[in-house]
Design a protein around this motif. Sequence first.
Motif, mmCIF file in Angstrom:
data_model
loop_
_atom_site.group_PDB
_atom_site.id
_atom_site.type_symbol
_atom_site.label_atom_id
_atom_site.label_comp_id
_atom_site.label_asym_id
_atom_site.label_seq_id
_atom_site.Cartn_x
_atom_site.Cartn_y
_atom_site.Cartn_z
ATOM 1 N N UNK A 135 35.927 59.180 24.829
ATOM 2 C CA UNK A 135 34.894 58.037 24.792
ATOM 3 C C UNK A 135 35.277 57.101 23.745
ATOM 4 N N UNK A 136 35.427 55.871 23.810
ATOM 5 C CA UNK A 136 35.481 54.789 22.920
ATOM 6 C C UNK A 136 34.260 53.903 22.795
ATOM 7 N N UNK A 137 33.763 53.835 21.552
ATOM 8 C CA UNK A 137 32.510 52.858 21.131
ATOM 9 C C UNK A 137 33.264 51.744 20.481
ATOM 10 N N UNK A 164 41.505 47.916 24.919
ATOM 11 C CA UNK A 164 41.575 48.407 26.470
ATOM 12 C C UNK A 164 43.072 48.994 26.595
ATOM 13 N N UNK A 165 44.113 48.689 25.735
ATOM 14 C CA UNK A 165 45.242 49.268 25.883
ATOM 15 C C UNK A 165 45.309 50.647 25.479
ATOM 16 N N UNK A 166 44.790 50.883 24.389
ATOM 17 C CA UNK A 166 44.383 52.360 23.842
ATOM 18 C C UNK A 166 43.596 53.094 25.131
ATOM 19 N N UNK A 167 42.634 52.791 25.540
ATOM 20 C CA UNK A 167 41.898 53.253 26.663
ATOM 21 C C UNK A 167 42.677 53.910 27.825
ATOM 22 N N UNK A 168 43.582 52.834 28.076
ATOM 23 C CA UNK A 168 44.719 53.201 29.201
ATOM 24 C C UNK A 168 45.486 54.388 29.092
ATOM 25 N N UNK A 169 45.761 54.649 27.545
ATOM 26 C CA UNK A 169 46.514 55.644 27.335
ATOM 27 C C UNK A 169 46.012 57.149 27.008
ATOM 28 N N UNK A 239 35.037 34.796 25.633
ATOM 29 C CA UNK A 239 36.132 34.931 26.149
ATOM 30 C C UNK A 239 36.590 36.603 26.103
ATOM 31 N N UNK A 240 35.937 37.295 25.050
ATOM 32 C CA UNK A 240 36.313 38.612 25.251
ATOM 33 C C UNK A 240 35.860 39.665 26.529
ATOM 34 N N UNK A 241 34.691 38.786 26.946
ATOM 35 C CA UNK A 241 34.039 39.584 28.140
ATOM 36 C C UNK A 241 34.729 39.547 29.356
ATOM 37 N N UNK A 242 35.907 38.244 29.362
ATOM 38 C CA UNK A 242 36.978 38.280 30.428
ATOM 39 C C UNK A 242 37.992 39.513 30.562
ATOM 40 N N UNK A 243 38.362 39.855 29.131
ATOM 41 C CA UNK A 243 38.993 41.075 28.912
ATOM 42 C C UNK A 243 38.319 42.229 29.453
ATOM 43 N N UNK A 244 37.098 42.647 29.079
ATOM 44 C CA UNK A 244 36.360 43.638 29.713
ATOM 45 C C UNK A 244 36.342 43.550 31.248
ATOM 46 N N UNK A 245 35.833 42.432 31.902
ATOM 47 C CA UNK A 245 35.958 42.032 33.310
ATOM 48 C C UNK A 245 37.382 42.621 34.038
ATOM 49 N N UNK A 246 38.344 42.082 33.356
ATOM 50 C CA UNK A 246 39.699 42.409 34.095
ATOM 51 C C UNK A 246 39.902 43.993 33.874
ATOM 52 N N UNK A 252 38.766 50.454 35.140
ATOM 53 C CA UNK A 252 38.376 51.632 33.952
ATOM 54 C C UNK A 252 37.038 51.592 33.900
ATOM 55 N N UNK A 253 36.485 52.921 33.325
ATOM 56 C CA UNK A 253 34.818 52.967 33.298
ATOM 57 C C UNK A 253 34.692 52.342 31.823
ATOM 58 N N UNK A 254 34.043 51.228 31.754
ATOM 59 C CA UNK A 254 33.711 50.330 31.104
ATOM 60 C C UNK A 254 32.298 49.634 30.832
#
Length: 572
Positions: A135-137, A164-169, A239-246, A252-254
Amino acid sequence: MEMVPQQVQTNVNMAPVIPETNVNGTIGELGIRDFYQGRSLFVTGCTGFIGKVVLEKLLRDVPGIDKIYILCRRKKGLDPQARVDKMMEADVFSLASAMHPNCTKKVIAVAGDMLQQGLGISNKDREELINNVSVILHIAATIKFTEEIKTAAAMNISGPMEIVKLARELKNLAAVVHTSTAYTHTYRSDIPDNKFLKPTYDTQKLLDMLDNSTTDVANAATQALIKGHPNTYTFTKCCAEAVVHAAHEEGMPITVVRPSIVLPAWKEPYEGWTDTLNGTPGLMLAAGTGMFRVVPGNKSCRCNIVPVDVVANYIIAAGWHTHMRKIHATCPKFALSAPIVNATTQSDFTWGDFVHHVNRSWLRYPLDKKRALRRPSLAMMSLGGGAQQPKTGLRTWLYFYWNMVSEHIPGRILDMLAVAQGHQAFSQQLFSRVQNGLIDYEFFLTHEFEWSHTNNKLISQAISDEEKEIFYWDTENLRLDEYIQSIICGIKKFKLKESVERKAVEDGHRMYKRMAQRDILARFVTAAALTRLAASIGAIRRSRLYQQSTWVLVFLCAYLSSNLRKWLNDLE
């Protein structure tokens, strides 16, 4: 057929596999505490205001957590682990430590920096996170409204990209929670939670442009870039929410949690707890000194404040719900149109109500005499024209008049008295900090927004009644007068280390009584001096009748000076 619960499996290189059903095997009834049981978390921003409360809540009410890795950089000569060890000695963690004596040993510092590529984490530490964390907060951000655009983008956009990169790993990713702000889309009055809105500027194009620009060039282009936003903070968060959206679109469970203006604790860990005077608490303290008396804003605008402990509960519950959506994708109980939670209150409190209760609370719980300079008397006045627009008209001139008469002139007098007694002048520095804060805040004091809370209700319905009491966020029973009073007491107790006991309060009331007497005398003397001066230079005729009438003018001027601001304010 009775289902037998799965056994929790552990491995040196793998995070524990948590059973997805409760002990009775009922699907969808895995509680929040059950979800976090045995898991290891990676949390950013734990040295900040919200992060500390999230960390404290996890340690106190979710004792089954395995480890909590927190990103921390070296600062003031202390290495990350030393900083964390020192932080864990703070009063905010005393209740958790009393309930679970060894809980602080679960907190492990990970050396890194949100501004660096790969979060500045070493290969060894990154491998440990990949193997153990599920889990990442993500809470870290620069919340400075006047931050330079390059720094704000690096922290608030590139930082989440690295998360997000870390979460993928991660080998056993269960959930990612991204903490945003309720003011990501200030160019519109309605903020939905059923869909991601397109950012006002293409995120990747922005980063490429900033990478190829000098700081001076980027700063010069800032106002054009952030068009529709009041500052670089809300712009980069948008702009950061576009990263979360992608990331969400790729599976990704986010989830995004959007808090509004975050204030000290409502209930936990202690009523009114705060460790910062940044933002609204700092302005409240300035009002308590009596030297901050006029604030620009619209007193009929609803103030959307949210206690920090409520935000912490939103973040923790969002992590659980994110995972439940992942494993029960077809279950209506956990279905959301978009993984967005607007963490805002749903009340009719106005900024006028807020200012009124700030004054009442300071009069009830005065500052110590070494900090209280005058009786608190804060008023909100509209400047006209709106934030970031030219200020013109009578009301604007009245605001600047009262700012000068009630703040700057008395401040100059206090500075002269301080210097005469061998002390350092202080008022202009105080006024400068307060005025800078007001410039940053004016937009939020003059604009109203409607946030959708559909997802809040859906998530709340999925939480058991027992855990709704533990991870509360319903602010329907929040009374503004009681809450602001607890904030005032919290500032005195936790930040200023002042007493709120009866004797200290009574001493403060006697001090205020003397201040009120001196204030009346000062108004009378000033009005008398000005009136007699007008008579001496012929502005008032010198006949005996007119000279006697000047004393009537004296009393009239003194009375008007103490009430004119209130009357003008009531006209709005």
